[in-house]
Enzyme design. Structure first.
Site, PDB file in Angstrom:
ATOM      1  N   ASN A  13       0.886  -1.170   0.000  1.00  0.00           N
ATOM      2  CA  ASN A  13       0.000   0.000   0.000  1.00  0.00           C
ATOM      3  C   ASN A  13       0.919   1.213   0.000  1.00  0.00           C
ATOM      4  O   ASN A  13       1.524   1.540   1.019  1.00  0.00           O
ATOM      5  CB  ASN A  13      -0.888  -0.005   1.247  1.00  0.00           C
ATOM      6  CG  ASN A  13      -1.674   1.289   1.386  1.00  0.00           C
ATOM      7  OD1 ASN A  13      -1.727   2.105   0.463  1.00  0.00           O
ATOM      8  ND2 ASN A  13      -2.290   1.501   2.550  1.00  0.00           N
ATOM      9  N   TRP A  14       1.004   1.828  -1.153  1.00  0.00           N
ATOM     10  CA  TRP A  14       1.955   2.938  -1.275  1.00  0.00           C
ATOM     11  C   TRP A  14       1.461   4.231  -0.624  1.00  0.00           C
ATOM     12  O   TRP A  14       2.216   5.185  -0.505  1.00  0.00           O
ATOM     13  CB  TRP A  14       2.256   3.193  -2.765  1.00  0.00           C
ATOM     14  CG  TRP A  14       3.273   2.244  -3.324  1.00  0.00           C
ATOM     15  CD1 TRP A  14       3.863   1.182  -2.672  1.00  0.00           C
ATOM     16  CD2 TRP A  14       3.850   2.275  -4.634  1.00  0.00           C
ATOM     17  NE1 TRP A  14       4.763   0.564  -3.499  1.00  0.00           N
ATOM     18  CE2 TRP A  14       4.776   1.205  -4.712  1.00  0.00           C
ATOM     19  CE3 TRP A  14       3.667   3.094  -5.753  1.00  0.00           C
ATOM     20  CZ2 TRP A  14       5.525   0.953  -5.863  1.00  0.00           C
ATOM     21  CZ3 TRP A  14       4.405   2.840  -6.904  1.00  0.00           C
ATOM     22  CH2 TRP A  14       5.320   1.780  -6.950  1.00  0.00           C
ATOM     23  N   LYS A  15       0.191   4.272  -0.274  1.00  0.00           N
ATOM     24  CA  LYS A  15      -0.385   5.491   0.328  1.00  0.00           C
ATOM     25  C   LYS A  15      -0.111   6.684  -0.618  1.00  0.00           C
ATOM     26  O   LYS A  15      -0.159   6.501  -1.824  1.00  0.00           O
ATOM     27  CB  LYS A  15       0.176   5.694   1.733  1.00  0.00           C
ATOM     28  CG  LYS A  15       0.026   4.411   2.579  1.00  0.00           C
ATOM     29  CD  LYS A  15       0.271   4.591   4.029  1.00  0.00           C
ATOM     30  CE  LYS A  15       0.041   3.260   4.746  1.00  0.00           C
ATOM     31  NZ  LYS A  15       0.169   3.336   6.184  1.00  0.00           N
ATOM     32  N   HIS A  99      -9.302   1.633   4.882  1.00  0.00           N
ATOM     33  CA  HIS A  99      -8.009   1.773   5.568  1.00  0.00           C
ATOM     34  C   HIS A  99      -8.181   2.743   6.742  1.00  0.00           C
ATOM     35  O   HIS A  99      -8.949   3.704   6.655  1.00  0.00           O
ATOM     36  CB  HIS A  99      -6.950   2.295   4.587  1.00  0.00           C
ATOM     37  CG  HIS A  99      -5.575   2.221   5.169  1.00  0.00           C
ATOM     38  ND1 HIS A  99      -5.085   3.170   6.029  1.00  0.00           N
ATOM     39  CD2 HIS A  99      -4.604   1.278   5.062  1.00  0.00           C
ATOM     40  CE1 HIS A  99      -3.874   2.817   6.416  1.00  0.00           C
ATOM     41  NE2 HIS A  99      -3.551   1.665   5.834  1.00  0.00           N
ATOM     42  N   GLU A 101      -6.479   5.112   7.746  1.00  0.00           N
ATOM     43  CA  GLU A 101      -6.243   6.524   7.418  1.00  0.00           C
ATOM     44  C   GLU A 101      -7.467   7.140   6.754  1.00  0.00           C
ATOM     45  O   GLU A 101      -7.802   8.299   6.986  1.00  0.00           O
ATOM     46  CB  GLU A 101      -4.985   6.644   6.540  1.00  0.00           C
ATOM     47  CG  GLU A 101      -3.723   6.392   7.359  1.00  0.00           C
ATOM     48  CD  GLU A 101      -2.607   5.702   6.612  1.00  0.00           C
ATOM     49  OE1 GLU A 101      -2.592   5.716   5.373  1.00  0.00           O
ATOM     50  OE2 GLU A 101      -1.728   5.124   7.296  1.00  0.00           O
ATOM     51  N   GLU A 171      -5.364  -4.621  10.557  1.00  0.00           N
ATOM     52  CA  GLU A 171      -4.315  -3.618  10.732  1.00  0.00           C
ATOM     53  C   GLU A 171      -4.546  -2.849  12.035  1.00  0.00           C
ATOM     54  O   GLU A 171      -5.309  -1.872  12.053  1.00  0.00           O
ATOM     55  CB  GLU A 171      -4.337  -2.618   9.571  1.00  0.00           C
ATOM     56  CG  GLU A 171      -4.031  -3.237   8.222  1.00  0.00           C
ATOM     57  CD  GLU A 171      -3.382  -2.231   7.290  1.00  0.00           C
ATOM     58  OE1 GLU A 171      -2.284  -2.532   6.804  1.00  0.00           O
ATOM     59  OE2 GLU A 171      -3.941  -1.146   7.060  1.00  0.00           O
ATOM     60  N   GLY A 177       2.770   2.323  10.701  1.00  0.00           N
ATOM     61  CA  GLY A 177       3.754   3.403  10.554  1.00  0.00           C
ATOM     62  C   GLY A 177       4.492   3.738  11.836  1.00  0.00           C
ATOM     63  O   GLY A 177       5.168   4.760  11.924  1.00  0.00           O
ATOM     64  N   SER A 217       3.565  -2.166  10.195  1.00  0.00           N
ATOM     65  CA  SER A 217       5.016  -2.291  10.383  1.00  0.00           C
ATOM     66  C   SER A 217       5.546  -3.686  10.051  1.00  0.00           C
ATOM     67  O   SER A 217       6.482  -4.167  10.667  1.00  0.00           O
ATOM     68  CB  SER A 217       5.424  -1.894  11.812  1.00  0.00           C
ATOM     69  OG  SER A 217       5.066  -0.541  12.054  1.00  0.00           O
ATOM     70  N   GLY A 238       2.943  -1.088   4.164  1.00  0.00           N
ATOM     71  CA  GLY A 238       3.094   0.325   3.826  1.00  0.00           C
ATOM     72  C   GLY A 238       4.546   0.648   3.532  1.00  0.00           C
ATOM     73  O   GLY A 238       5.054   0.402   2.430  1.00  0.00           O
ATOM     74  N   GLY A 239       5.234   1.184   4.517  1.00  0.00           N
ATOM     75  CA  GLY A 239       6.599   1.681   4.358  1.00  0.00           C
ATOM     76  C   GLY A 239       7.542   0.736   3.624  1.00  0.00           C
ATOM     77  O   GLY A 239       8.255   1.149   2.702  1.00  0.00           O
TER      78      GLY A 239
HETATM   79  P1  13P Z   1       3.234   0.369   7.548  1.00  0.00           P
HETATM   80  O1  13P Z   1       3.677  -0.943   6.961  1.00  0.00           O
HETATM   81  O2  13P Z   1       4.009   1.543   7.054  1.00  0.00           O
HETATM   82  O3  13P Z   1       3.135   0.295   9.047  1.00  0.00           O
HETATM   83  O4  13P Z   1       1.739   0.615   7.017  1.00  0.00           O
HETATM   84  C1  13P Z   1       0.813  -0.401   7.146  1.00  0.00           C
HETATM   85  C2  13P Z   1      -0.386  -0.030   6.404  1.00  0.00           C
HETATM   86  O5  13P Z   1      -1.103   0.886   6.761  1.00  0.00           O
HETATM   87  C3  13P Z   1      -0.698  -0.796   5.186  1.00  0.00           C
HETATM   88  O6  13P Z   1      -1.972  -0.512   4.721  1.00  0.00           O
END
Ligand code: 13P
Length: 257
Positions: A13-15, A99, A101, A171, A177, A217, A238-239
């Site tokens: 998930n590149w956000k 998600h 966010e 999640e 994050g 994470s 994500g990251g």
């Molecule tokens: P991180 O892997 O950066 O913690 O993000 C997780 C996430 O929100 C994937 O949708």
């Protein structure tokens, strides 16, 4: 993971990261590293405007492309929004829905999540439905009740035969994050609960076949332990999905014989 009954899916998930130009560069760097991804599906969910570039860049690979959001209406006066049909028409396969966010900053509540799930399924997209508790909710001991409500509401009205297109991602908000990952046991405990909820709604056969990911994470160091859990069928990353070497390491962890 339990490859006998269900797909393992590693999804990035590149956000709100990477331009179309950077998407192309990422693909060129990732492709030569990708040879071992035999046992899992790999998805990369990118910002709307990067979708054409991502589809082109990953065309000759086994990576499928996802979106990070979708609107629940088919079409109409919704300035700035994107419909499921528009995504499908481009060649998108997956779409992340609910998600944390989106829930936090755009008020995507459980009812809206349910509408988006229906819009995605009706258009032939595969929703990746995100659920998870905050730290306060975990400390109050209401995690399972909350997950129960999120999953049941998200799936309301979804018929059993469509469940093979549905992915759930657990999640926990406190792990997103933050560098603070859920332990493998914590992740499995909630994923197992999600499967129990699905079993009550749809029966054992459907429950056994649904892919339930963990996200928060997940990285090259902890992926193997998380994925070794019986009910952790992949990751939503994500990251670490922004770096080809890290993302490849997670894919490789899902490909252990
Ligand atoms: P991180 O892997 O950066 O913690 O993000 C997780 C996430 O929100 C994937 O949708």
């Amino acid at each position: 993971m339990n490859r006998r009954y269900r797909k393992t899916i590693i999804a990035g998930n590149w956000k709100m990261n990477k331009t179309a130009t950077e998407t192309k560069a990422f693909a060129e760097e990732l492709k030569p590293l990708m040879s071992r991804a035999k046992w899992c599906d790999v998805v990369i969910c990118v910002p709307f405007v990067n979708i054409p570039a991502a589809l082109k860049a990953f065309k000759d690979t086994r990576i499928t492309i996802g979106a990070e959001n979708v609107h629940f209406e088919d079409h109409g006066a919704y300035t700035g929004e994107v419909s499921a049909a528009m995504l499908k028409d481009l060649g998108v396969k997956y779409v992340i829905i609910g998600h944390s966010e989106r829930r936090q900053y755009w008020n995507d509540n459980d009812i809206i999540v349910n509408k988006k799930v229906h819009a995605a399924i009706d258009a032939g997209l595969y929703p990746i439905i995100c659920v998870g508790e905050s730290l306060e909710q975990r400390e109050l001991g209401v995690t399972m009740e909350l997950i129960d409500l999120q999953v049941k509401t998200a799936l309301a009205g979804v018929p059993a035969e469509k469940m093979r297109h549905v992915v759930i991602a657990y999640e926990p908000l406190w792990a997103i994050g933050t560098g603070r990952t859920a332990t493998a046991e914590q992740a499995n405990e909630v994923n197992e609960e999600i499967r129990i909820i699905i079993r009550k709604l749809y029966g054992a056969r459907v429950a056994r076949s649904v892919t339930i990911q963990y996200g928060g994470s997940m990285n090259a160091n902890n992926a193997q332990e998380l994925l070794a859990q019986p009910d952790v069928d992949g990751g939503l990353i994500g990251g670490a999905s922004l770096k080809p070497a890290d993302f490849t390491a997670i894919i490789n962890a899902a490909n252990q014989e």
